[in-house]
Scaffold this motif. Sequence first.
Motif, PDB file in Angstrom:
ATOM      1  N   PHE A  13      15.090 -23.378  18.326  1.00 41.34           N
ATOM      2  CA  PHE A  13      14.856 -22.739  17.034  1.00 41.34           C
ATOM      3  C   PHE A  13      14.822 -21.219  17.169  1.00 41.34           C
ATOM      4  CE2 PHE A  13      11.744 -20.796  14.174  1.00 41.34           C
ATOM      5  CZ  PHE A  13      12.382 -21.006  12.968  1.00 41.34           C
ATOM      6  N   GLY A  16      18.306 -19.827  17.907  1.00 45.04           N
ATOM      7  CA  GLY A  16      19.183 -19.860  16.742  1.00 45.04           C
ATOM      8  C   GLY A  16      18.706 -18.994  15.606  1.00 45.04           C
ATOM      9  N   PHE A  17      17.413 -18.727  15.530  1.00 48.97           N
ATOM     10  CA  PHE A  17      16.866 -17.921  14.438  1.00 48.97           C
ATOM     11  C   PHE A  17      16.925 -16.437  14.758  1.00 48.97           C
ATOM     12  CE2 PHE A  17      13.517 -16.098  11.801  1.00 48.97           C
ATOM     13  CZ  PHE A  17      13.761 -16.714  10.585  1.00 48.97           C
ATOM     14  N   GLY A  34      19.235 -21.566  13.272  1.00 47.42           N
ATOM     15  CA  GLY A  34      18.068 -22.048  14.002  1.00 47.42           C
ATOM     16  C   GLY A  34      17.307 -23.128  13.267  1.00 47.42           C
ATOM     17  N   THR A  38      20.221 -25.539  15.762  1.00 43.98           N
ATOM     18  CA  THR A  38      19.739 -25.449  17.142  1.00 43.98           C
ATOM     19  C   THR A  38      18.306 -25.955  17.318  1.00 43.98           C
ATOM     20  OG1 THR A  38      19.092 -23.146  16.826  1.00 43.98           O
ATOM     21  CG2 THR A  38      21.291 -23.555  17.717  1.00 43.98           C
ATOM     22  N   GLY A  39      17.464 -25.801  16.316  1.00 40.93           N
ATOM     23  CA  GLY A  39      16.098 -26.326  16.417  1.00 40.93           C
ATOM     24  C   GLY A  39      16.073 -27.842  16.520  1.00 40.93           C
TER      25      GLY A  39
END
Length: 58
Positions: A13, A16-17, A34, A38-39
């Motif tokens: 996360f 991605g964030f 994210g 991805t999270g």
Amino acid sequence: MLKWGAILGVIGFLGGFVGPVIFTPEANQGPLLGIFVTGPLGFVLGLIVGFVLSLRAG
């Protein structure tokens, strides 16, 4: 399993964030990577890693 899922989920996360915010700050939808990709993928990967490690230890 949940411990590994949480650890890798948070790493995924944050990567991605924060990554899109750093590399392309003009893209306003970058943090959604994210949150939605991805999270959750990191969480699922962490569950798999935790499961495999629990099988090896048991």
